[in-house]
Design a protein around this motif. Structure first.
Motif, PDB file in Angstrom:
ATOM      1  N   LYS A  95     -30.409  -4.542 -48.271  1.00 44.80           N
ATOM      2  CA  LYS A  95     -31.199  -3.290 -48.477  1.00 44.80           C
ATOM      3  C   LYS A  95     -32.470  -3.001 -48.998  1.00 44.80           C
ATOM      4  O   LYS A  95     -33.252  -2.314 -48.557  1.00 44.80           O
ATOM      5  CB  LYS A  95     -30.360  -1.862 -49.157  1.00 44.80           C
ATOM      6  CG  LYS A  95     -28.975  -1.771 -48.461  1.00 44.80           C
ATOM      7  CD  LYS A  95     -29.084  -1.051 -47.396  1.00 44.80           C
ATOM      8  CE  LYS A  95     -27.648  -0.556 -46.807  1.00 44.80           C
ATOM      9  NZ  LYS A  95     -27.891   0.213 -45.510  1.00 44.80           N
ATOM     10  N   TRP A  96     -32.643  -4.190 -50.012  1.00 43.50           N
ATOM     11  CA  TRP A  96     -34.229  -4.033 -50.607  1.00 43.50           C
ATOM     12  C   TRP A  96     -35.062  -5.038 -50.294  1.00 43.50           C
ATOM     13  O   TRP A  96     -34.665  -5.868 -49.519  1.00 43.50           O
ATOM     14  CB  TRP A  96     -33.604  -4.313 -51.944  1.00 43.50           C
ATOM     15  CG  TRP A  96     -32.843  -3.668 -53.042  1.00 43.50           C
ATOM     16  CD1 TRP A  96     -32.211  -2.522 -52.687  1.00 43.50           C
ATOM     17  CD2 TRP A  96     -33.015  -3.640 -54.411  1.00 43.50           C
ATOM     18  NE1 TRP A  96     -31.636  -1.866 -53.770  1.00 43.50           N
ATOM     19  CE2 TRP A  96     -32.296  -2.402 -54.741  1.00 43.50           C
ATOM     20  CE3 TRP A  96     -33.915  -4.327 -55.310  1.00 43.50           C
ATOM     21  CZ2 TRP A  96     -32.093  -1.989 -56.144  1.00 43.50           C
ATOM     22  CZ3 TRP A  96     -33.507  -3.915 -56.768  1.00 43.50           C
ATOM     23  CH2 TRP A  96     -32.944  -2.874 -57.061  1.00 43.50           C
ATOM     24  N   ALA A  97     -36.239  -4.625 -50.339  1.00 43.23           N
ATOM     25  CA  ALA A  97     -37.237  -5.733 -49.775  1.00 43.23           C
ATOM     26  C   ALA A  97     -37.272  -6.672 -50.695  1.00 43.23           C
ATOM     27  O   ALA A  97     -37.076  -6.755 -52.096  1.00 43.23           O
ATOM     28  CB  ALA A  97     -38.552  -5.180 -50.022  1.00 43.23           C
ATOM     29  N   THR A 149     -27.438   1.789 -64.489  1.00 51.63           N
ATOM     30  CA  THR A 149     -27.340   1.466 -62.960  1.00 51.63           C
ATOM     31  C   THR A 149     -28.561   1.282 -62.290  1.00 51.63           C
ATOM     32  O   THR A 149     -29.634   1.698 -62.547  1.00 51.63           O
ATOM     33  CB  THR A 149     -26.458   2.244 -62.057  1.00 51.63           C
ATOM     34  OG1 THR A 149     -26.866   3.662 -62.213  1.00 51.63           O
ATOM     35  CG2 THR A 149     -25.141   2.399 -62.874  1.00 51.63           C
ATOM     36  N   VAL A 150     -28.627   0.570 -61.313  1.00 54.60           N
ATOM     37  CA  VAL A 150     -29.811   0.726 -60.340  1.00 54.60           C
ATOM     38  C   VAL A 150     -29.230   1.059 -58.973  1.00 54.60           C
ATOM     39  O   VAL A 150     -28.033   0.782 -58.717  1.00 54.60           O
ATOM     40  CB  VAL A 150     -30.465  -0.701 -59.967  1.00 54.60           C
ATOM     41  CG1 VAL A 150     -31.115  -1.207 -61.190  1.00 54.60           C
ATOM     42  CG2 VAL A 150     -29.430  -1.918 -59.514  1.00 54.60           C
ATOM     43  N   PRO A 151     -29.990   1.805 -58.176  1.00 57.56           N
ATOM     44  CA  PRO A 151     -29.383   2.543 -56.875  1.00 57.56           C
ATOM     45  C   PRO A 151     -29.600   1.102 -55.773  1.00 57.56           C
ATOM     46  O   PRO A 151     -30.534   0.333 -56.096  1.00 57.56           O
ATOM     47  CB  PRO A 151     -30.587   3.333 -56.464  1.00 57.56           C
ATOM     48  CG  PRO A 151     -31.650   2.891 -57.174  1.00 57.56           C
ATOM     49  CD  PRO A 151     -31.232   2.488 -58.373  1.00 57.56           C
ATOM     50  N   VAL A 152     -28.387   0.814 -54.918  1.00 58.60           N
ATOM     51  CA  VAL A 152     -28.371  -0.060 -54.134  1.00 58.60           C
ATOM     52  C   VAL A 152     -28.602   0.616 -52.562  1.00 58.60           C
ATOM     53  O   VAL A 152     -29.245  -0.008 -51.851  1.00 58.60           O
ATOM     54  CB  VAL A 152     -27.010  -0.780 -54.062  1.00 58.60           C
ATOM     55  CG1 VAL A 152     -26.793  -1.582 -52.889  1.00 58.60           C
ATOM     56  CG2 VAL A 152     -26.865  -1.428 -55.430  1.00 58.60           C
ATOM     57  N   ALA A 153     -27.785   1.589 -52.257  1.00 52.05           N
ATOM     58  CA  ALA A 153     -27.914   2.390 -51.180  1.00 52.05           C
ATOM     59  C   ALA A 153     -27.920   3.883 -51.370  1.00 52.05           C
ATOM     60  O   ALA A 153     -27.599   4.288 -52.671  1.00 52.05           O
ATOM     61  CB  ALA A 153     -26.998   1.840 -50.178  1.00 52.05           C
TER      62      ALA A 153
END
Length: 86
Positions: free
Chosen positions: A75-77, A37-41
């Motif tokens: 959320k991400w840049a 997984t990748v963190p989203v928030a």
């Protein structure tokens, strides 16, 4: 075939091999401790669908869940051209 379709269609975009394998139907594609997984928030993760070329080792990963992709937009840049030259 364009690069976006390549790995998903079974052809490696780096070496042209058709020895591409996917995790999309794997047991660990539902989140949790053992998944990729990748963190989203803070308390949100997006499960990755992975494609691996068994010949050259190239890997591509995709977030399948549209809602998670929208949250990433929030959320991400955003990557920009300036960061690519660094």
């Amino acid at each position: 075939m364009n690069e976006v379709d390549g790995m998903r269609k079974g052809t490696c975009v780096k070496c042209g091999s058709e020895e591409v394998y996917t995790s999309k139907d794997s047991w660990n594609q539902h989140g949790g401790f053992e998944s990729n997984t990748v963190p989203v928030a803070l308390f949100s993760q997006a499960v990755l669908e992975n494609y691996v070329c068994a010949d050259c080792g190239y890997v591509e990963s995709y977030v399948r869940d549209q809602k998670k992709r929208e949250k990433i937009r929030e959320k991400w840049a955003k990557a920009c051209e300036d960061s690519k030259s660094a």
